[in-house]
Design a protein around this motif. Structure first.
Motif, mmCIF file in Angstrom:
data_model
loop_
_atom_site.group_PDB
_atom_site.id
_atom_site.type_symbol
_atom_site.label_atom_id
_atom_site.label_comp_id
_atom_site.label_asym_id
_atom_site.label_seq_id
_atom_site.Cartn_x
_atom_site.Cartn_y
_atom_site.Cartn_z
ATOM 1 N N UNK A 336 78.931 -26.316 -63.953
ATOM 2 C CA UNK A 336 79.342 -25.784 -62.072
ATOM 3 C C UNK A 336 80.034 -27.502 -61.474
ATOM 4 N N UNK A 337 80.127 -26.891 -60.217
ATOM 5 C CA UNK A 337 80.725 -28.559 -60.048
ATOM 6 C C UNK A 337 79.525 -28.774 -58.520
ATOM 7 N N UNK A 338 78.236 -29.697 -57.753
ATOM 8 C CA UNK A 338 78.948 -30.121 -56.561
ATOM 9 C C UNK A 338 79.972 -30.217 -55.177
ATOM 10 N N UNK A 339 79.850 -30.600 -54.342
ATOM 11 C CA UNK A 339 80.197 -30.847 -53.659
ATOM 12 C C UNK A 339 79.823 -32.259 -53.027
ATOM 13 N N UNK A 340 80.122 -34.278 -53.656
ATOM 14 C CA UNK A 340 79.644 -34.553 -52.429
ATOM 15 C C UNK A 340 80.685 -35.917 -51.939
ATOM 16 N N UNK A 341 79.665 -36.179 -50.553
ATOM 17 C CA UNK A 341 80.888 -36.443 -49.799
ATOM 18 C C UNK A 341 80.130 -38.348 -50.023
ATOM 19 N N UNK A 342 81.637 -38.589 -50.600
ATOM 20 C CA UNK A 342 81.605 -39.993 -50.766
ATOM 21 C C UNK A 342 81.628 -41.107 -49.505
ATOM 22 N N UNK A 343 80.567 -42.153 -49.023
ATOM 23 C CA UNK A 343 81.097 -43.322 -48.071
ATOM 24 C C UNK A 343 82.054 -44.003 -48.977
ATOM 25 N N UNK A 344 82.923 -44.876 -47.895
ATOM 26 C CA UNK A 344 84.004 -45.479 -48.625
ATOM 27 C C UNK A 344 82.851 -46.646 -49.037
ATOM 28 N N UNK A 345 82.245 -47.248 -49.015
ATOM 29 C CA UNK A 345 81.441 -48.631 -49.226
ATOM 30 C C UNK A 345 80.655 -47.789 -50.782
ATOM 31 N N UNK A 349 74.781 -42.661 -44.713
ATOM 32 C CA UNK A 349 74.541 -43.069 -43.363
ATOM 33 C C UNK A 349 73.662 -42.594 -43.079
ATOM 34 N N UNK A 350 72.380 -43.680 -42.294
ATOM 35 C CA UNK A 350 71.219 -43.079 -42.093
ATOM 36 C C UNK A 350 71.353 -43.410 -40.983
ATOM 37 N N UNK A 351 71.986 -42.729 -39.672
ATOM 38 C CA UNK A 351 71.981 -43.174 -38.189
ATOM 39 C C UNK A 351 71.736 -42.348 -36.919
ATOM 40 N N UNK A 394 69.947 -50.993 -42.873
ATOM 41 C CA UNK A 394 71.605 -51.278 -43.367
ATOM 42 C C UNK A 394 72.353 -50.547 -43.413
ATOM 43 N N UNK A 395 71.876 -49.464 -43.345
ATOM 44 C CA UNK A 395 73.162 -47.939 -43.360
ATOM 45 C C UNK A 395 72.968 -46.625 -42.007
ATOM 46 N N UNK A 396 73.508 -48.452 -41.359
ATOM 47 C CA UNK A 396 74.448 -48.036 -39.968
ATOM 48 C C UNK A 396 75.659 -47.004 -40.162
ATOM 49 N N UNK A 397 76.208 -46.812 -39.210
ATOM 50 C CA UNK A 397 77.300 -45.932 -38.438
ATOM 51 C C UNK A 397 78.272 -47.339 -38.438
ATOM 52 N N UNK A 398 78.007 -47.287 -37.163
ATOM 53 C CA UNK A 398 78.966 -48.724 -37.025
ATOM 54 C C UNK A 398 79.076 -49.546 -38.278
ATOM 55 N N UNK A 399 78.810 -49.893 -39.079
ATOM 56 C CA UNK A 399 78.906 -51.312 -40.467
ATOM 57 C C UNK A 399 80.279 -50.888 -40.420
ATOM 58 N N UNK A 400 80.617 -49.991 -40.788
ATOM 59 C CA UNK A 400 82.493 -49.697 -41.281
ATOM 60 C C UNK A 400 83.422 -50.602 -40.516
#
Length: 416
Positions: A336-345, A349-351, A394-400
């Motif tokens: 099987x496979x899952x779908x994972x959302x990967x942030x660029x770093x 994100x917990x924000x 450290x896991x803010x939305x605006x860090x990017x």
């Protein structure tokens, strides 16, 4: 919560559970809630549970488009560890691991947490340098991680063979004794049962189709069961974070990729650790049912597919059977496979978001299951108090936008 005796369990087993008490209810949606959590997986259910227990918020709904735990919670490979690289990640994941140690007692529900340890093979000079760097960083935060000699590793894994023809010879290993596995659906069910007991409405088969906004603020969701208003909305989804965020007018710094795994037919206990073959980008373990579970990093391309592909399977099998030749005799049971959302770093994100009243707990990549307890606790803290928890600052939305990336190398992604 109601407890069942052995006599009660046997009686209900014989009558096909006809009189078995439901673990959680299936209410109709209320017109309005104080908080709506989008996503009925481990993170969403844990967040609702801690909102109710820690912060006294009772008017909560968890909205799930399918059934509880039917997304990535039900498609992961159960590993729980805290061997990460960054100062933001290590304390966060180490606290989650500690919470897992007490989770069955906390939930009054057996999540089958087994601390069998994780052994990561060292198969190159570069891997040695990386492992020592990671070990030293872990020690700075008091986390459990140490070097393991080749002889000790061989004693721990008697089925291991270091073939002279191996593409990547194993010279040693690093070891996290406290790492382990847990039953993924049991984690979701345990949190669901406790959330329900504290008055949370769990709305299954209720797909979110839009985010309602007024004057720049999120005020409700449009679902297949109608419009539901809310003072605050939290998004805790995996695989479709960008899709849901787009409903609120947000563009997420996320890429979605498939992550494959597969299991063999069950055999007797033979492997009592999670083993990572770093040189091959593969891992292997044995489930409590006796299945040999194996997988690798994410596929090197964006996709919403939830199926296995022959090249990944071939690569993982080749890697695993090179170090454990006895596994060549096994038969593949399912994939099987899952779908994972990967942030660029590589970090989550917990924000808060630019949309007032709309919060997100997303972008976990392959690390979501192991972070379930602490992500639920910190996300609940954010929603209830409108300020980040100390462990999640450290896991803010605006860090990017600000260039304050958390470049996490303790995860295994194939970035194409």
């Amino acid at each position: 919560m109601k407890r069942y005796s052995i006599t009660s369990l046997l009686r209900n087993a014989m009558n096909y559970h006809e009189d078995w008490q439901l673990a959680w209810g299936s209410p109709e949606p209320k017109p309005e809630y104080d908080v709506i959590i989008i996503g009925g997986g481990g993170h969403g259910l844990a967040t609702a549970c801690y909102l109710a227990k820690d912060h006294g918020i009772k008017n909560i709904a968890v909205v799930e488009k399918g059934w509880l735990g039917g997304g990535n919670t039900g498609r992961n490979t159960m590993t729980i560890r805290s061997n990460y690289l960054r100062e933001q990640s290590i304390p966060f994941m180490d606290r989650s691991l500690e919470m897992y140690e007490e989770l069955s007692s906390y939930l009054n529900y057996n999540v089958m947490f087994s601390q069998r340890g994780q052994i990561t093979f060292i198969q190159s000079a570069a891997a040695t340098r990386r492992a020592m760097r990671q070990k030293n960083t872990m020690h700075l935060y008091g986390a459990d991680y140490r070097a393991m000699s080749f002889d000790e590793m061989k004693r721990r894994l008697p089925i291991f063979e270091n073939s002279p023809n191996a593409r990547h010879k194993v010279s040693g290993a690093v070891y996290q004794k406290s790492a382990g596995i847990a039953r993924h659906d049991a984690v979701a069910w345990g949190y669901a049962r406790m959330a329900d007991a504290h008055g949370v409405d769990i709305l299954q088969n209720c797909e979110v189709q839009g985010i309602l906004r007024e004057n720049g603020r999120a005020v409700g969701v449009e679902t297949t069961k109608g419009i539901i208003k809310a003072k605050k909305i939290g998004m805790a989804v995996a695989g479709h974070a960008s899709v849901v965020a787009n409903m609120a007018g947000l563009r997420m710094p996320i890429e979605t990729q498939p992550l494959q795994a597969f299991v063999s037919t069950p055999i007797k206990p033979i492997l009592d650790a999670v083993v990572v073959c770093g040189g091959y980008g593969a891992y292997v373990m044995q489930s409590d049912k006796g299945e040999i579970v194996a997988g690798s990093g994410a596929d090197p391309y964006p996709s919403y597919a939830q199926r296995g592909t022959p090249p990944i399977i071939e690569g993982v099998i080749t890697a695993v059977t090179e170090v454990f030749p006895v596994f060549r005799r096994l038969q593949l049971l399912r994939q099987w496979a899952g779908m994972i959302d990967i942030c660029y770093d590589g970090s989550p994100i917990i924000s808060k978001t630019p949309v007032e009243g709309f919060y997100c707990d997303v972008g976990w990549g392959s690390g979501g299951f192991k972070a379930t307890p602490i992500s639920g606790k910190t996300f609940a803290h954010l929603i209830a108090r409108d300020e980040p928890h100390e462990l999640a600052k450290g896991f803010t939305f605006d860090r990017f936008e600000k260039g304050k990336l958390v470049l996490e190398g303790g995860v295994g992604y194939n970035r194409g």
